[in-house]
Each structure stands twice: as C-alpha cells, then as structure tokens.
Scaffold this motif. Structure first.
Motif, short mmCIF file in Angstrom:
data_model
loop_
_atom_site.label_atom_id
_atom_site.label_comp_id
_atom_site.label_asym_id
_atom_site.label_seq_id
_atom_site.Cartn_x
_atom_site.Cartn_y
_atom_site.Cartn_z
N THR A 131 0.86 -1.18 0.00
CA THR A 131 0.00 0.00 0.00
C THR A 131 0.90 1.23 0.00
O THR A 131 1.88 1.28 0.75
CB THR A 131 -0.90 0.01 1.25
OG1 THR A 131 -0.08 -0.01 2.42
CG2 THR A 131 -1.81 -1.20 1.28
N ALA A 132 0.57 2.22 -0.83
CA ALA A 132 1.49 3.34 -0.98
C ALA A 132 0.77 4.64 -1.28
O ALA A 132 -0.32 4.65 -1.85
CB ALA A 132 2.47 3.04 -2.12
N VAL A 133 1.39 5.73 -0.85
CA VAL A 133 1.01 7.05 -1.32
C VAL A 133 2.23 7.60 -2.05
O VAL A 133 3.34 7.56 -1.53
CB VAL A 133 0.58 7.97 -0.16
CG1 VAL A 133 0.37 9.39 -0.65
CG2 VAL A 133 -0.69 7.43 0.47
N ARG A 134 2.01 8.10 -3.25
CA ARG A 134 3.13 8.53 -4.08
C ARG A 134 3.42 10.02 -3.92
O ARG A 134 2.57 10.79 -3.51
CB ARG A 134 2.82 8.21 -5.54
CG ARG A 134 2.64 6.70 -5.73
CD ARG A 134 3.08 6.28 -7.09
NE ARG A 134 2.08 5.46 -7.74
CZ ARG A 134 1.66 5.61 -8.98
NH1 ARG A 134 2.15 6.58 -9.74
NH2 ARG A 134 0.75 4.81 -9.50
N THR A 135 4.62 10.39 -4.26
CA THR A 135 5.02 11.80 -4.26
C THR A 135 4.52 12.46 -5.55
O THR A 135 3.91 11.83 -6.40
CB THR A 135 6.55 11.92 -4.23
OG1 THR A 135 7.05 11.33 -5.43
CG2 THR A 135 7.16 11.22 -3.03
N PRO B 41 -3.97 13.58 6.76
CA PRO B 41 -3.31 13.23 5.50
C PRO B 41 -3.55 11.76 5.19
O PRO B 41 -3.70 10.94 6.09
CB PRO B 41 -1.83 13.49 5.80
CG PRO B 41 -1.71 13.40 7.29
CD PRO B 41 -3.02 13.87 7.83
N VAL B 42 -3.64 11.45 3.90
CA VAL B 42 -3.86 10.06 3.49
C VAL B 42 -2.55 9.30 3.62
O VAL B 42 -1.59 9.60 2.93
CB VAL B 42 -4.36 9.99 2.04
CG1 VAL B 42 -4.46 8.54 1.59
CG2 VAL B 42 -5.70 10.67 1.91
N VAL B 43 -2.52 8.35 4.50
CA VAL B 43 -1.35 7.49 4.63
C VAL B 43 -1.82 6.05 4.72
O VAL B 43 -2.89 5.77 5.26
CB VAL B 43 -0.50 7.81 5.89
CG1 VAL B 43 0.16 9.17 5.78
CG2 VAL B 43 -1.34 7.76 7.15
N PRO B 44 -1.04 5.13 4.14
CA PRO B 44 -1.45 3.73 4.27
C PRO B 44 -1.34 3.29 5.72
O PRO B 44 -0.54 3.82 6.50
CB PRO B 44 -0.44 2.99 3.39
CG PRO B 44 0.65 3.94 3.07
CD PRO B 44 0.18 5.32 3.36
#
Lengths: 126, 126
Positions: A25-29, B8-11
C-alpha cells in the motif's frame, strides 16, 4: 499477453490455499518521472518468477495505491524480493516515487470468489 | 473520527506479526444505488470489532477496487464475518453491486513500512 488490454477487468481469482500474498500500500510523491516505465517493467519481470500467480492493482486518483501480488510459496516471493532489477526499483521508489508505503507478506489460509453468471460478451437484454 | 477528513492520506502501517489481512478485490456493476451509504456504515461497524486494526482502500475509476482489512487475530475476523448487518450487506453486494470479487484471508508473517522524513504539514522549501 498480446490481448491483455482487450480482456475484461476481473480480479485475480481464489487459488487453493496455502499460497502467499504480498500487499503493498502506498502514497506517491508528486515526482513520478520514470514511474510508469519501471512499473510496467516490474510487471513483466515478475511473470518470469516460478510460482508467481497474478497481481491486482487499484489506485484512487490523488490517493492511495494498493498492489497485491500472489505467489505459490515463500520461495517464489524470496526469489522476487532478491531480483536485482526489482531491488534497484525499490531503492528508486524510496528515493523518489513514494511518500510512504507499507508491505504486508502473508500466507493465505482461505479464499473464495464470486462472479456474476451473465456473460459479459452478450449484450444486455434489458 | 471527527477530523478524519482533514488527516493526511497514509497507508495503514506495519503491525507486529502475526496479524491477519482480509484482501477483498472487486469489480462493481453499474448499479451502485445504496452502495456508498452501506460502505460507510460497514466502515463504522467494523471499528467496533475488538482486534480490528485498520483498513486500506483504493479504487481505479471504472476499474478494480481493493479493500484490505487488518485484524489482530482470527477471532476478530470471525466476529466481523458473522456480524448480521455485515452478512446482509454481503448478500446485497452479490445481488446488486459486484460484478465479481475475490476474498483472500491470510496470516501476516512479516511487514515493514517506509515514510519520507519530511513533515507534510510544513510548506516545502523549494
């Protein structure tokens, strides 16, 4: 593989347990330069790993992305984890593409699936 | 919960193994009447399950959706699976909302996470 883009989108099905899932699971830059090329290359590479079963991917626009890889056993996952090109991509991911991520590696104990009976190739009667 | 939309959206992060993941991958039908209300209700309900650890969700527009639920142990998952309101929602899902889905229930053996060091609350210097 040549007709992949024409295939209907369906989730990877249930396999006979035990098998392994790698949930990433990831949030990208905001800096995604080179990402899509590398992701496509990784998707091709992982198919060569004996015991690779399939992959699901979903991304909410501007939000989280979830990748799930399915592997027959722990050895298959280890082989993928140790792939040199994959390791280089992971390093670049931490340096550039990912704001944050989590990896969960787990052994599947049970699974089941559902598919609507209607044929997606037939025009709807209604 | 009141400030959830401002967070903030974080996994969901890595927990100490062992713990359980329920990976639910789905493609939805065109009839999504009532879906979002039920999904919000389920998201609230599952928080009352002792041992529920968190949930990740991503949906590609017009494509697959992936939900990952994290639970401390198999008992927590069983309790969620047997919840009467959840079972009614699953039944409606098969009747109306889902074209196809797969559920993989798995015991996490290892996990790790990464987060960029910069503070997301601070304005960028560049």
């Amino acid at each position: 593989m040549s007709d992949r883009s024409e295939a209907p989108v369906v989730p990877v099905g249930a396999f006979e347990p035990p098998y392994y899932v790698a949930v990433f699971t990831a949030v990208r830059t905001q800096d995604q330069h080179g990402y899509s090329e590398t992701a496509a290359r990784m998707e091709d590479l992982v198919k060569d790993v004996p015991g690779f079963l399939g992959m699901d991917y979903a991304q909410t626009p501007g939000g989280p992305a979830i990748t799930v890889g399915y592997f027959r056993d722990a050895d298959a996952l280890t082989q993928w984890r140790c792939n040199a090109e994959h390791r280089a991509a992971q390093m670049r991911g931490r340096a550039q593409w990912y704001q944050s991520y989590t990896l969960h590696v787990a052994k599947v104990e049970r699974s089941n699936g559902f598919a609507r009976a209607e044929d997606p190739q037939s025009p709807r009667a209604d």
